[in-house]
Design an enzyme around this catalytic site. Structure first.
Site, PDB file in Angstrom:
ATOM      1  CD  GLU A  28       5.259   7.308  -4.875  1.00 49.04           C
ATOM      2  OE1 GLU A  28       5.118   6.092  -5.064  1.00 49.04           O
ATOM      3  OE2 GLU A  28       4.637   8.090  -3.955  1.00 49.04           O
ATOM      4  CE  LYS A  89      -0.881   0.627  -4.902  1.00 46.76           C
ATOM      5  NZ  LYS A  89      -2.279   0.620  -4.648  1.00 46.76           N
ATOM      6  CB  VAL A 109       4.433   5.729   0.393  1.00 51.65           C
ATOM      7  CG1 VAL A 109       4.824   6.500   1.866  1.00 51.65           C
ATOM      8  CG2 VAL A 109       4.024   7.122  -0.395  1.00 51.65           C
ATOM      9  CB  SER A 143      -2.333   3.063   2.625  1.00 52.67           C
ATOM     10  OG  SER A 143      -1.091   2.762   2.124  1.00 52.67           O
ATOM     11  CE  LYS A 162      -4.583  12.753  -6.279  1.00 50.55           C
ATOM     12  NZ  LYS A 162      -3.559  11.829  -6.480  1.00 50.55           N
TER      13      LYS A 162
HETATM   14  N1  PSU Z   1      -1.761   8.842  -3.505  1.00 50.36           N
HETATM   15  C1  PSU Z   1      -1.642   9.691  -4.460  1.00 50.36           C
HETATM   16  N2  PSU Z   1      -0.782   9.396  -5.426  1.00 50.36           N
HETATM   17  C2  PSU Z   1      -0.355   8.073  -5.558  1.00 50.36           C
HETATM   18  C3  PSU Z   1      -0.241   7.216  -4.546  1.00 50.36           C
HETATM   19  C4  PSU Z   1      -1.232   7.561  -3.273  1.00 50.36           C
HETATM   20  O1  PSU Z   1      -2.182  10.722  -4.510  1.00 50.36           O
HETATM   21  O2  PSU Z   1       0.582   7.808  -6.557  1.00 50.36           O
HETATM   22  C5  PSU Z   1       0.116   5.952  -4.550  1.00 50.36           C
HETATM   23  C6  PSU Z   1       1.547   5.816  -3.542  1.00 50.36           C
HETATM   24  O3  PSU Z   1       2.656   5.062  -4.127  1.00 50.36           O
HETATM   25  C7  PSU Z   1       1.255   5.238  -2.319  1.00 50.36           C
HETATM   26  C8  PSU Z   1       0.049   4.217  -2.992  1.00 50.36           C
HETATM   27  O4  PSU Z   1       1.850   4.807  -1.578  1.00 50.36           O
HETATM   28  O5  PSU Z   1      -0.523   4.902  -3.982  1.00 50.36           O
HETATM   29  C9  PSU Z   1      -0.946   3.720  -1.855  1.00 50.36           C
HETATM   30  O6  PSU Z   1      -1.534   2.722  -2.312  1.00 50.36           O
HETATM   31  P1  PSU Z   1      -2.406   1.701  -1.381  1.00 50.36           P
HETATM   32  O7  PSU Z   1      -3.592   2.654  -0.807  1.00 50.36           O
HETATM   33  O8  PSU Z   1      -3.055   0.780  -2.164  1.00 50.36           O
HETATM   34  O9  PSU Z   1      -1.577   1.373  -0.199  1.00 50.36           O
HETATM   35 MN    MN Z   2      -5.677  -0.734   0.368  1.00 55.04          MN
END
Ligand code: PSU
Ligand code: MN
Length: 307
Positions: A28, A89, A109, A143, A162
């Site tokens: 990614e 993003k 992802v 997510s 995380k």
């Molecule tokens: N968690 C991490 N590092 C990252 C991401 C998440 O520890 O770089 C990134 C990944 O690309 C993941 C995205 O798909 O953040 C998720 O964002 P959201 O919670 O807005 O869906």
């Molecule tokens: Mn979100």
């Protein structure tokens, strides 16, 4: 009425490997543009591709550049993603907007999975996935990565999630959505920087060959959807869970105070954690992602050998 050829730009090296049935691993770009500082991300981008090659597969880093879904980036494209000037993003919902307006976007992802699926790539290595946020039962911040895992047939090798997230609810959601979660050599879901999270898994996997056998069984049965492979950070780079919990609480409080929400919350928390832990967390982040790339390549090799 799909017209993929119009939008999908597959790097020749990747296309040749796919056509010949040779192993390919998707990577990614959000981890580059929004997860790591410049120029460290540039060094990481080259190293992670090399690790995939060293383990017998062809790397395909994903991004949206100039109105195209790019599968496999050259040096120039990687630099654009790492410098990250005006690079957004891009999760699933953002894809058509970026295609239409021609802006550059880094793939999450979810988007990397959907592009991998379009190209016919079955294995993807990342750092950590998105999930159910803390208090997600109130905010409904879940997510889009989890929905993508539910529906799109790509295996995602990660180091867990995380602690910024509600890991228990993230695992519940994946169970509901029918996504197998396999611990690589462990029966505990790892928490990114930390080898342990306190959340047990039902399936520990002995290695890449067993993971590949599970993928084959799932998809040959017509059970569409992803598989999450949780590969703990190598012991020597792991950070202390309780210490990280303190750091994350501080980051969450800062996000609350700043009123951050929506797609900005994950990058905000990641940046705060990075500021609070300095170089230590960056080094761990890099090592766990390289470790996942090696594991993903070995799974892709095993899948290709037994096709
Ligand atoms: N968690 C991490 N590092 C990252 C991401 C998440 O520890 O770089 C990134 C990944 O690309 C993941 C995205 O798909 O953040 C998720 O964002 P959201 O919670 O807005 O869906
Ligand atoms: Mn979100």
């Amino acid at each position: 009425m799909t017209n993929l050829a119009k939008y999908l730009d597959i790097k020749p090296e990747v296309k040749e490997a796919l056509d010949a049935g040779r192993p390919v691993v998707a990577l990614e770009s959000t981890i580059l543009s929004h997860g790591m500082p410049y120029p460290e991300n540039l060094g990481f981008a080259a190293r992670v591709e090399q690790v995939v090659r060293d383990n017998g597969a062809v790397p395909a880093t994903m991004a949206i550049i100039g109105g195209k879904l790019k599968v496999g980036l050259g040096e120039e494209d990687l630099k654009v993603m790492c410098e990250a000037h005006g690079v957004g993003k891009v999760s699933r919902r953002d894809v058509p907007v970026y295609i239409a307006n021609g802006h550059n976007g880094a793939t999450t992802v979810a988007t990397t999975m959907l592009m991998a699926d379009m190209a016919g790539i079955r294995v993807f290595a990342t750092g950590g996935i998105g999930g159910v946020h803390r208090h997600g039962e109130v905010t409904m911040d879940v997510s889009a990565d989890l929905q993508e895992l539910a529906h799109t047939s790509v295996a995602v090798v990660c180091a867990g999630a995380k602690q910024i997230l509600d890991i228990g609810r993230t695992l519940e959601y994946l169970e509901t959505m029918g996504v197998p979660v396999l611990g690589m050599g462990t029966d505990e879901f790892p928490a990114f920087y930390c080898r342990r999270s306190g959340h047990k898994l039902d399936y520990a996997c002995s290695g890449p060959a067993e993971a590949a056998a599970i993928l084959r069984a799932k998809w040959e049965l017509g059970l569409t959807g992803g598989v999450l492979i949780a590969n703990p950070i190598p012991e020597q780079y792991g950070l202390d869970f309780d210490k990280m919990e303190g750091v994350i609480q501080t980051a969450l409080d800062a996000a609350d105070a700043a009123g951050v929400h929506g797609k900005d919350i994950t990058p905000f928390l990641l940046a705060k954690v990075k500021d609070l832990t300095g170089g230590e967390s960056l080094a761990s982040n890099i090592e766990l992602a390289l470790n996942n790339a090696a594991c993903a390549a070995q799974i892709a090799v095993s899948l290709a050998n037994n096709a």
